[in-house]
Design an enzyme around this catalytic site. Structure first.
Site, PDB file in Angstrom:
ATOM      1  CD  GLN A 149      -8.254  -2.735 -11.970  1.00 38.16           C
ATOM      2  OE1 GLN A 149      -7.454  -3.636 -12.132  1.00 38.16           O
ATOM      3  NE2 GLN A 149      -8.218  -1.935 -10.915  1.00 38.16           N
ATOM      4  CG  LEU A 179      -1.879  -1.202   1.332  1.00 36.90           C
ATOM      5  CD1 LEU A 179      -2.724  -1.095   2.607  1.00 36.90           C
ATOM      6  CD2 LEU A 179      -2.769  -1.318   0.101  1.00 36.90           C
ATOM      7  N   GLY A 234      -1.520   6.403  -2.786  1.00 32.32           N
ATOM      8  CA  GLY A 234      -2.619   6.281  -3.745  1.00 32.32           C
ATOM      9  C   GLY A 234      -3.724   5.401  -3.182  1.00 32.32           C
ATOM     10  CG  HIS A 235      -3.072   1.206  -2.457  1.00 36.00           C
ATOM     11  ND1 HIS A 235      -1.723   0.996  -2.563  1.00 36.00           N
ATOM     12  CD2 HIS A 235      -3.643   0.443  -3.421  1.00 36.00           C
ATOM     13  CE1 HIS A 235      -1.489   0.128  -3.539  1.00 36.00           C
ATOM     14  NE2 HIS A 235      -2.631  -0.212  -4.077  1.00 36.00           N
ATOM     15  CB  SER A 237       2.442  -1.919  -5.569  1.00 37.85           C
ATOM     16  OG  SER A 237       1.218  -1.514  -5.005  1.00 37.85           O
TER      17      SER A 237
HETATM   18  P1  AMP Z   1      -3.630  -2.444  -6.855  1.00 41.59           P
HETATM   19  O1  AMP Z   1      -3.203  -2.725  -5.458  1.00 41.59           O
HETATM   20  O2  AMP Z   1      -2.532  -2.006  -7.756  1.00 41.59           O
HETATM   21  O3  AMP Z   1      -4.503  -3.510  -7.444  1.00 41.59           O
HETATM   22  O4  AMP Z   1      -4.569  -1.156  -6.746  1.00 41.59           O
HETATM   23  C1  AMP Z   1      -5.687  -1.145  -5.905  1.00 41.59           C
HETATM   24  C2  AMP Z   1      -6.491   0.101  -6.204  1.00 41.59           C
HETATM   25  O5  AMP Z   1      -5.693   1.252  -5.963  1.00 41.59           O
HETATM   26  C3  AMP Z   1      -6.939   0.173  -7.675  1.00 41.59           C
HETATM   27  O6  AMP Z   1      -8.271   0.659  -7.726  1.00 41.59           O
HETATM   28  C4  AMP Z   1      -5.959   1.158  -8.263  1.00 41.59           C
HETATM   29  O7  AMP Z   1      -6.456   1.851  -9.387  1.00 41.59           O
HETATM   30  C5  AMP Z   1      -5.757   2.116  -7.090  1.00 41.59           C
HETATM   31  N1  AMP Z   1      -4.503   2.849  -7.250  1.00 41.59           N
HETATM   32  C6  AMP Z   1      -3.278   2.340  -7.543  1.00 41.59           C
HETATM   33  N2  AMP Z   1      -2.381   3.341  -7.665  1.00 41.59           N
HETATM   34  C7  AMP Z   1      -3.052   4.495  -7.460  1.00 41.59           C
HETATM   35  C8  AMP Z   1      -2.687   5.879  -7.460  1.00 41.59           C
HETATM   36  N3  AMP Z   1      -1.440   6.265  -7.727  1.00 41.59           N
HETATM   37  N4  AMP Z   1      -3.639   6.808  -7.201  1.00 41.59           N
HETATM   38  C9  AMP Z   1      -4.922   6.422  -6.928  1.00 41.59           C
HETATM   39  N5  AMP Z   1      -5.333   5.137  -6.918  1.00 41.59           N
HETATM   40  C10 AMP Z   1      -4.415   4.190  -7.182  1.00 41.59           C
END
Ligand code: AMP
Length: 281
Positions: free
Chosen positions: A155, A34, A37-38, A188
Site C-alpha cells: 500500500q 485504533l 501501531g496507529h 485491527s
Molecule cells: P488501517 O486502519 O488498517 O487502514 O491502518 C491505518 C494506518 O496504520 C496504515 O498506514 C497502516 O499501515 C498503519 N498500521 C496498521 N498497523 C500498524 C502497525 N502494526 N504498526 C505500524 N503501523 C500500522
C-alpha cells in the site's frame, strides 16, 4: 481536546487559519479500531508537524469481500479516547458522498503495475479503492506530511506511486511496524481472533524471521520453501508468501542486497498480512 469534524467545509474552515499562518499539517489516515501501531504513526506526526489531523473511515471501496467489510471492527468511542491521548487536533470522520467524486484522477492513475501482485492479485479492486480514498482525503485535508505504516508495505509503495504520478504536494512518511510481544504485527483485525487463533497467529512472525535470519546464507527459493513448510504445519491457511524487490515488487530469486518478504494468510476467517525487510547488513 480533539475536535471532531464530519464534513469537508467544516474541515476547511477549521484548517484554513492554520494553513494561512504556515503551520505544518500532519495527517494519519486510518480505518479506526485504533491500536498502538496507529498511535505510533500519530506520535511520529506529532514529532514532525505542528498540527495533527487523524481520519477514521472504513472505506467500502477497498473491501472486495462484503463479510470482511461488515465484520471490520468499529470502536469509535475508544478511538476518540486514543486520539485525544496521542494529542490529535482534529478527528475527521468523512462522508462517503463527499469523498468519491465521479471524475477523480485517482480512478485512472497508473500505479506502475505495483497493484498487480500479492494483495492486488488476491483482492481485485482493493488498491484502486485505497488510492481513491487516500487521494480524496489528501484533497480534503491538504496535509504537508502524511504518515503510513510499513505494515502495509505494498500500500505504501502504491501511495508513493500515486503521489508521484499525480505530482501531489505531500510528503509520504513511512513508519515501522509495531508488534505484540510474541511478534504478531498489531492489526485491527486481531480483535476478531479467538484466543487460540491469537496464539497461533504469531507463526507468521516466526516464518518471516526465519527468512530474515538466513537471508545472507541461503538462496531465496530455499528460504521460501522452509517458511512455507513452517506455515503448512500450522493451523493457518497460507494465501501467498513472496520475497520481492522493495521498489518494483517483482519476485527476487537470486540473492540481492535489499528485499522484502511479504505474507498473507487466513487464521480462521480472519485474513492477516505482514512483511519484513531483508537487508545486506
Ligand atoms: P488501517 O486502519 O488498517 O487502514 O491502518 C491505518 C494506518 O496504520 C496504515 O498506514 C497502516 O499501515 C498503519 N498500521 C496498521 N498497523 C500498524 C502497525 N502494526 N504498526 C505500524 N503501523 C500500522
Amino acid at each position: 481536546m480533539s475536535q471532531i469534524i464530519s464534513n469537508k467545509t467544516q474541515l476547511e474552515e477549521a484548517l484554513n487559519p492554520y494553513r494561512r499562518k504556515g503551520v505544518s499539517i500532519g495527517f494519519v489516515p486510518t480505518m479506526g479500531a485504533l491500536h498502538a501501531g496507529h498511535a505510533s504513526l500519530m506520535h511520529a506526526a506529532k514529532r514532525e508537524t505542528a498540527l495533527l489531523v487523524l481520519s477514521i473511515f472504513v472505506n467500502p471501496r477497498q473491501f472486495n469481500d462484503s463479510l470482511d467489510y461488515e465484520t471490520y471492527p468499529r470502536t469509535l468511542s475508544e478511538d476518540i479516547a486514543c486520539a485525544e491521548t496521542a494529542g490529535v487536533d482534529f478527528i475527521y470522520l468523512p462522508q462517503y458522498d463527499e469523498l468519491f467524486l465521479e471524475d477523480s484522477p485517482a480512478s485512472k492513475v497508473s500505479l506502475n503495475g505495483l497493484d498487480l501482485p500479492m494483495e492486488g492479485a488476491s483482492r481485485p479492486g482493493h488498491f484502486r479503492g485505497v488510492v481513491e480514498v487516500v487521494y480524496a482525503l489528501f484533497n480534503h485535508v491538504k496535509p504537508h506530511r502524511a504518515f503510513f505504516g510499513q505494515k502495509d508495505f505494498q500500500q505504501l509503495a502504491i501511495i508513493r506511486a500515486m503521489v508521484n504520478s499525480l505530482s501531489l504536494s505531500v510528503s509520504i512518511v513511512s513508519c515501522p511496524t509495531l508488534r505484540e510481544v510474541d511478534g504478531l504485527a498489531m492489526s485491527s483485525r486481531n480483535l476478531r481472533l479467538t484466543s487460540i487463533q491469537r496464539q497461533t497467529a504469531s507463526v507468521l512472525y516466526r516464518a518471516l524471521s526465519l527468512i530474515r535470519e538466513s537471508w545472507h546464507n541461503e538462496p531465496p527459493l530455499e528460504l521460501i520453501h522452509k517458511a512455507k513448510e513452517m506455515l503448512r504445519q500450522s493451523p493457518l491457511d497460507l494465501d501467498y508468501l513472496f520475497i520481492v524487490d522493495p521498489d518494483t515488487l517483482l519476485p527476487v530469486e537470486i540473492p540481492q542486497d535489499s528485499a522484502v518478504v511479504c505474507v498473507a494468510a487466513y487464521c480462521g476467517e480472519v485474513r492477516l498480512i505482514d512483511n519484513m525487510l531483508l537487508s545486506a547488513d
